[in-house]
Design a protein around this motif. Structure first.
Motif, PDB file in Angstrom:
ATOM      1  N   THR A  14       9.262   0.085  -6.534  1.00 62.69           N
ATOM      2  CA  THR A  14       8.645   1.491  -5.800  1.00 62.69           C
ATOM      3  C   THR A  14       9.482   1.748  -5.056  1.00 62.69           C
ATOM      4  N   ASP A  15       9.944   2.748  -4.760  1.00 67.28           N
ATOM      5  CA  ASP A  15      10.023   3.627  -4.087  1.00 67.28           C
ATOM      6  C   ASP A  15       8.405   4.414  -2.672  1.00 67.28           C
ATOM      7  N   ASN A  16       8.092   5.119  -3.130  1.00 69.81           N
ATOM      8  CA  ASN A  16       6.571   5.559  -2.518  1.00 69.81           C
ATOM      9  C   ASN A  16       5.531   5.178  -3.913  1.00 69.81           C
ATOM     10  N   VAL A  17       4.995   4.994  -2.551  1.00 65.72           N
ATOM     11  CA  VAL A  17       3.619   4.014  -3.179  1.00 65.72           C
ATOM     12  C   VAL A  17       1.993   5.154  -3.095  1.00 65.72           C
ATOM     13  N   VAL A  18       0.625   4.742  -3.678  1.00 66.05           N
ATOM     14  CA  VAL A  18      -0.452   4.862  -3.049  1.00 66.05           C
ATOM     15  C   VAL A  18      -1.053   4.000  -3.319  1.00 66.05           C
ATOM     16  N   LEU A  19      -2.104   3.742  -2.533  1.00 66.74           N
ATOM     17  CA  LEU A  19      -3.133   2.498  -2.230  1.00 66.74           C
ATOM     18  C   LEU A  19      -4.203   2.905  -2.284  1.00 66.74           C
ATOM     19  N   MET A  20      -5.056   2.619  -3.119  1.00 64.63           N
ATOM     20  CA  MET A  20      -6.275   2.266  -3.174  1.00 64.63           C
ATOM     21  C   MET A  20      -6.969   1.266  -2.944  1.00 64.63           C
ATOM     22  N   LYS A  21      -8.377   2.031  -2.511  1.00 68.35           N
ATOM     23  CA  LYS A  21      -9.409   0.573  -2.353  1.00 68.35           C
ATOM     24  C   LYS A  21      -8.885  -0.825  -1.720  1.00 68.35           C
ATOM     25  N   VAL A  22      -8.861   0.147  -0.502  1.00 65.31           N
ATOM     26  CA  VAL A  22      -7.856  -1.055   0.412  1.00 65.31           C
ATOM     27  C   VAL A  22      -8.948  -1.721   1.193  1.00 65.31           C
ATOM     28  N   ASN A  78     -13.805   1.730   5.355  1.00 64.33           N
ATOM     29  CA  ASN A  78     -14.518   2.523   4.603  1.00 64.33           C
ATOM     30  C   ASN A  78     -14.565   2.148   3.095  1.00 64.33           C
ATOM     31  N   TYR A  79     -15.192   2.974   2.340  1.00 60.17           N
ATOM     32  CA  TYR A  79     -14.823   2.025   0.419  1.00 60.17           C
ATOM     33  C   TYR A  79     -13.752   3.502   0.417  1.00 60.17           C
ATOM     34  N   LEU A  80     -13.489   4.548   0.884  1.00 60.47           N
ATOM     35  CA  LEU A  80     -12.678   6.243   0.610  1.00 60.47           C
ATOM     36  C   LEU A  80     -11.689   5.925   1.498  1.00 60.47           C
ATOM     37  N   SER A  81     -10.645   4.882   1.170  1.00 58.36           N
ATOM     38  CA  SER A  81      -9.771   4.935   2.135  1.00 58.36           C
ATOM     39  C   SER A  81      -8.305   4.989   0.885  1.00 58.36           C
ATOM     40  N   THR A  82      -7.238   5.340   1.147  1.00 63.88           N
ATOM     41  CA  THR A  82      -6.193   5.797   0.697  1.00 63.88           C
ATOM     42  C   THR A  82      -5.388   5.300   1.399  1.00 63.88           C
ATOM     43  N   ILE A  83      -4.273   4.697   1.016  1.00 62.29           N
ATOM     44  CA  ILE A  83      -2.735   4.313   2.131  1.00 62.29           C
ATOM     45  C   ILE A  83      -1.730   5.050   0.984  1.00 62.29           C
ATOM     46  N   GLN A  92       6.364   4.625   7.473  1.00 59.59           N
ATOM     47  CA  GLN A  92       5.927   5.756   7.500  1.00 59.59           C
ATOM     48  C   GLN A  92       4.917   6.494   6.615  1.00 59.59           C
ATOM     49  N   ALA A  93       4.271   4.841   6.720  1.00 58.73           N
ATOM     50  CA  ALA A  93       3.200   4.464   6.086  1.00 58.73           C
ATOM     51  C   ALA A  93       2.004   6.112   7.138  1.00 58.73           C
ATOM     52  N   VAL A  94       0.974   5.796   6.297  1.00 59.63           N
ATOM     53  CA  VAL A  94      -0.317   6.377   6.763  1.00 59.63           C
ATOM     54  C   VAL A  94      -1.982   6.350   6.389  1.00 59.63           C
ATOM     55  N   MET A  95      -3.021   5.888   6.840  1.00 62.26           N
ATOM     56  CA  MET A  95      -4.250   5.543   6.012  1.00 62.26           C
ATOM     57  C   MET A  95      -5.225   6.916   6.264  1.00 62.26           C
ATOM     58  N   ILE A  96      -5.597   6.843   5.125  1.00 62.47           N
ATOM     59  CA  ILE A  96      -6.566   8.273   5.762  1.00 62.47           C
ATOM     60  C   ILE A  96      -8.548   7.950   5.211  1.00 62.47           C
ATOM     61  N   SER A  97      -9.069   7.652   6.042  1.00 58.86           N
ATOM     62  CA  SER A  97     -10.753   7.411   5.089  1.00 58.86           C
ATOM     63  C   SER A  97     -11.430   8.945   5.294  1.00 58.86           C
ATOM     64  N   SER A 101       4.127   4.760  -7.160  1.00 59.23           N
ATOM     65  CA  SER A 101       3.455   3.641  -8.225  1.00 59.23           C
ATOM     66  C   SER A 101       1.928   3.546  -7.612  1.00 59.23           C
ATOM     67  N   ILE A 102       1.006   3.535  -7.987  1.00 62.77           N
ATOM     68  CA  ILE A 102      -0.585   4.249  -7.766  1.00 62.77           C
ATOM     69  C   ILE A 102      -0.719   2.177  -8.233  1.00 62.77           C
ATOM     70  N   ILE A 103      -1.718   1.529  -6.735  1.00 61.68           N
ATOM     71  CA  ILE A 103      -1.812   0.150  -6.746  1.00 61.68           C
ATOM     72  C   ILE A 103      -3.077   0.196  -6.338  1.00 61.68           C
ATOM     73  N   PRO A 104      -3.842  -0.143  -7.029  1.00 62.16           N
ATOM     74  CA  PRO A 104      -4.965  -0.687  -6.711  1.00 62.16           C
ATOM     75  C   PRO A 104      -5.208  -1.481  -6.056  1.00 62.16           C
ATOM     76  N   ALA A 105      -5.050  -2.056  -4.726  1.00 61.58           N
ATOM     77  CA  ALA A 105      -5.265  -2.560  -3.747  1.00 61.58           C
ATOM     78  C   ALA A 105      -6.159  -4.391  -4.406  1.00 61.58           C
TER      79      ALA A 105
END
Length: 232
Positions: A168-176, A222-227, A195-200, A150-154
């Protein structure tokens, strides 16, 4: 000569991740449209594409406000559309740079819709989405076998975020960047935090990787951050 408009995805940050086609078109451009917000003088997308920009190209920096006021938005969009159309009328090869992929949570989508009935050819060139670059960089598989991703805008409603996280099994969280505290709590709630990780700012000089999501609470993100996360 008839003008032509290109939308080019420059990827998440590393200039070497641009496609060969994107580089070719950038090098042949007459005009480069570099989007920015009112709060910034520079365009991140332009800085990524800079190694491929020829010296005599015309750079046009257009402001795309990050506000909710409809009048302000309408005025800005109409002005930007007119600027681009005038360049196309002059027979220019105009390119619009955007982070990631042009058709994925991108300002370009709105520009495309404004221009698609203006009578000029439009070509969209894909780019590497941030979450794909992050998965490769960290050795973090996004999906395997029959996993659901699932790709989810936070920034979506809490109810929609809860519903997606619950199945969902796996997730991409945008706009966190706006509500990271709530997002971290929700990942704990749905057993998605282990097993979560965030990268900015992936691929940019200020890149930051955070594996302990609890340490993000109370921080300005930061605005450009994804989990990225998966059920564990």
């Amino acid at each position: 000569m008839a003008g032509i408009f290109y939308g080019i995805g420059v990827g998440p940050g590393d200039p070497e991740l641009l496609t060969l086609k994107a580089v070719s078109v950038i090098r042949e451009a007459d005009v480069i449209i570099a989007p920015k917000t009112e709060k910034k003088e520079d365009s991140v997308a332009l800085s990524i594409a800079a190694p491929y920009v020829k010296e005599n190209v015309q750079i046009v920096k257009l402001v795309f406000p990050m506000v909710s006021d409809s009048d302000t938005l309408s005025e800005a969009w109409e002005y930007n559309k007119n600027v681009i159309v005038d360049l196309l009328k002059a027979g220019k090869k105009v390119i619009f740079l955007t982070l990631g992929d042009p058709m994925f949570y991108s300002t370009y989508i709105y520009v495309f819709r404004l221009l698609e009935n203006c009578g000029y050819p439009i070509e969209t060139i894909p780019g590497v989405p941030a979450f794909c670059a992050i998965g490769s960089k960290l050795g973090y598989p996004l999906v395997e076998g029959n996993d659901i991703l699932s790709i989810i805008p936070a920034t979506a409603s809490p109810e929609k975020v809860d519903k997606a996280l619950s199945i969902t099994d796996n997730v991409v969280l945008m706009k966190v960047y706006k509500n990271v505290n709530d997002i971290v709590d929700k990942l704990h709630k749905y057993n998605l935090s282990g097993q979560a990780v965030m990268i900015s700012r992936c691929g940019l000089p200020e890149e930051e990787v955070v594996c302990d999501l609890d340490s993000l609470k109370g921080r300005k993100i930061n605005y450009l951050s994804t989990i990225l996360s998966r059920r564990g």
